[in-house]
Design a protein around this motif. Structure first.
Motif, PDB file in Angstrom:
ATOM      1  N   SER A  33       0.241  -5.389 -22.375  1.00  0.00           N
ATOM      2  CA  SER A  33       0.874  -6.715 -22.277  1.00  0.00           C
ATOM      3  C   SER A  33       2.289  -6.581 -21.735  1.00  0.00           C
ATOM      4  O   SER A  33       2.728  -7.387 -20.902  1.00  0.00           O
ATOM      5  CB  SER A  33       0.924  -7.403 -23.653  1.00  0.00           C
ATOM      6  OG  SER A  33      -0.364  -7.590 -24.173  1.00  0.00           O
ATOM      7  N   ASP A  61      -2.255 -11.925 -27.381  1.00  0.00           N
ATOM      8  CA  ASP A  61      -1.605 -11.386 -26.180  1.00  0.00           C
ATOM      9  C   ASP A  61      -1.133 -12.509 -25.269  1.00  0.00           C
ATOM     10  O   ASP A  61      -0.049 -12.444 -24.703  1.00  0.00           O
ATOM     11  CB  ASP A  61      -2.563 -10.470 -25.409  1.00  0.00           C
ATOM     12  CG  ASP A  61      -2.681  -9.092 -26.048  1.00  0.00           C
ATOM     13  OD1 ASP A  61      -1.773  -8.716 -26.823  1.00  0.00           O
ATOM     14  OD2 ASP A  61      -3.668  -8.413 -25.774  1.00  0.00           O
ATOM     15  N   GLU A 116      -5.824  -8.489 -18.529  1.00  0.00           N
ATOM     16  CA  GLU A 116      -5.612  -7.453 -19.553  1.00  0.00           C
ATOM     17  C   GLU A 116      -6.877  -7.276 -20.363  1.00  0.00           C
ATOM     18  O   GLU A 116      -7.433  -8.243 -20.883  1.00  0.00           O
ATOM     19  CB  GLU A 116      -4.454  -7.851 -20.485  1.00  0.00           C
ATOM     20  CG  GLU A 116      -4.241  -6.799 -21.585  1.00  0.00           C
ATOM     21  CD  GLU A 116      -3.106  -7.122 -22.562  1.00  0.00           C
ATOM     22  OE1 GLU A 116      -2.330  -8.061 -22.286  1.00  0.00           O
ATOM     23  OE2 GLU A 116      -3.006  -6.430 -23.588  1.00  0.00           O
TER      24      GLU A 116
HETATM   25 MG   LIG Z   1      -1.848  -6.505 -25.345  1.00  0.00          MG
END
Ligand SMILES: [Mg+2]
Ligand SMILES: Nc1nc2c(ncn2[C@@H]2O[C@H](COP(=O)(O)OP(=O)(O)O)[C@@H](O)[C@H]2O)c(=O)[nH]1
Length: 269
Positions: A33, A61, A116
């Motif tokens: 992140s 996140d 991600e």
């Molecule tokens: Mg993360």
């Protein structure tokens, strides 16, 4: 120029107009992140960016990235993956593909969509059907020998990041050695030593992303599948060099009760 099905050809500049989809994978806590936040800060002014996060049960996140203020909050979307984070980036990528297409349509045209992965162990990689290129993130706190232990992401991601180099003195890791071990394990593929506190490493990351975007647009970059789990050793079993080589034909056919670990070796029951 590349030939079209009808035999005529289209200019390269029109051949690849979709955003570059760039995956960021790696074990929990290695700084995925944070790396995405760094890319948004470094390139948010000159490129049109979007972000998709994958969390198991939450949108933590996505909330972290929105609160970091690196990108307009509506350009950051969360996918909740349920039990197995790697499934959503590799086996059944539908939810992520829909999220990417929605983001690309809602904010058209986008230059880069960063995706991600949900934190997983060392074996999770993106399907090339979901991302055009992928970064695998390790951190120095996982130990200097992690890069040598290998795995598909470490071996064959488009870029391997050795992250949090500012912490190396505190954890007794030799960054130069970790990078050179990684380069050996990767047959010379790109390795970047990164710290969010080191501007020169951030410039290198920025240049890498721009280079990959240019290659994507020109059609010279071919998305690669890092592949299934690499053969690996089980220390308690027979092998002339200690341990034996063990390969999964289907990386997803085995049980998912792996110990989540930064250290690479996962436990089979
Ligand atoms: Mg993360
Ligand atoms: N010292 C240091 N800490 C970092 C760096 N990058 C990330 N972190 C910290 O590592 C922790 C985990 O980072 P995060 O980005 O959430 O990891 P993720 O789980 O892989 O997404 C956070 O406390 C970050 O602030 C870095 O370059 N240096």
């Amino acid at each position: 120029m590349r030939p079209s099905p009808g035999g005529s050809s289209v200019p390269e500049s029109l051949a690849s107009v979709r955003a570059l989809r760039l995956g960021v994978a790696g074990p929990v806590g290695t700084g995925k992140s944070s790396l995405i936040a760094t890319v948004c800060r470094a390139l948010g002014e000159e490129l049109r960016l979007g972000v998709i996060t994958n969390d198991i049960y939450t949108d933590e996140d996505a909330r972290f990235l929105r609160s970091a203020g690196v990108l307009a909050p509506e350009r950051i979307r969360a996918v909740e993956t349920g039990a197995c984070p790697h499934t959503a980036i590799r086996d059944d990528i539908t939810t992520n593909l829909i999220a990417a297409e929605d983001l690309e349509r809602d904010f058209a045209p986008l230059d880069v969509v960063l995706i991600e992965s949900g934190g997983d162990n060392l074996t999770a990689t993106f399907s090339p059907a979901l991302v055009d290129a992928q970064i695998f993130v390790l951190d120095v706190a996982g130990g200097g020998d992690v890069a040598r232990k290998g795995g598909p992401g470490i071996g064959r991601a488009d870029l391997l990041v050795v992250n949090k180099t500012d912490l190396a003195p505190y954890v007794g890791v030799d960054v130069a050695l970790m990078v050179s071990d990684a380069e050996t394990a990767r047959d010379g593929r790109a390795v970047l030593a990164l710290s969010k506190h080191d501007p020169s490493s951030i410039s290198t990351l920025r240049a890498w992303v721009l280079g990959m975007l240019a290659a994507h647009r020109s059609g010279s970059h071919v998305p690669q599948d890092p592949g299934p789990m690499a053969p690996h050793f089980h220390a308690d079993e027979e092998h002339p060099e200690g341990g034996f080589v063990h390969a999964h034909d289907d990386p997803h056919a085995h049980s998912h009760d792996h110990a989540r670990t930064n250290a690479g070796a996962h436990a089979h029951e």
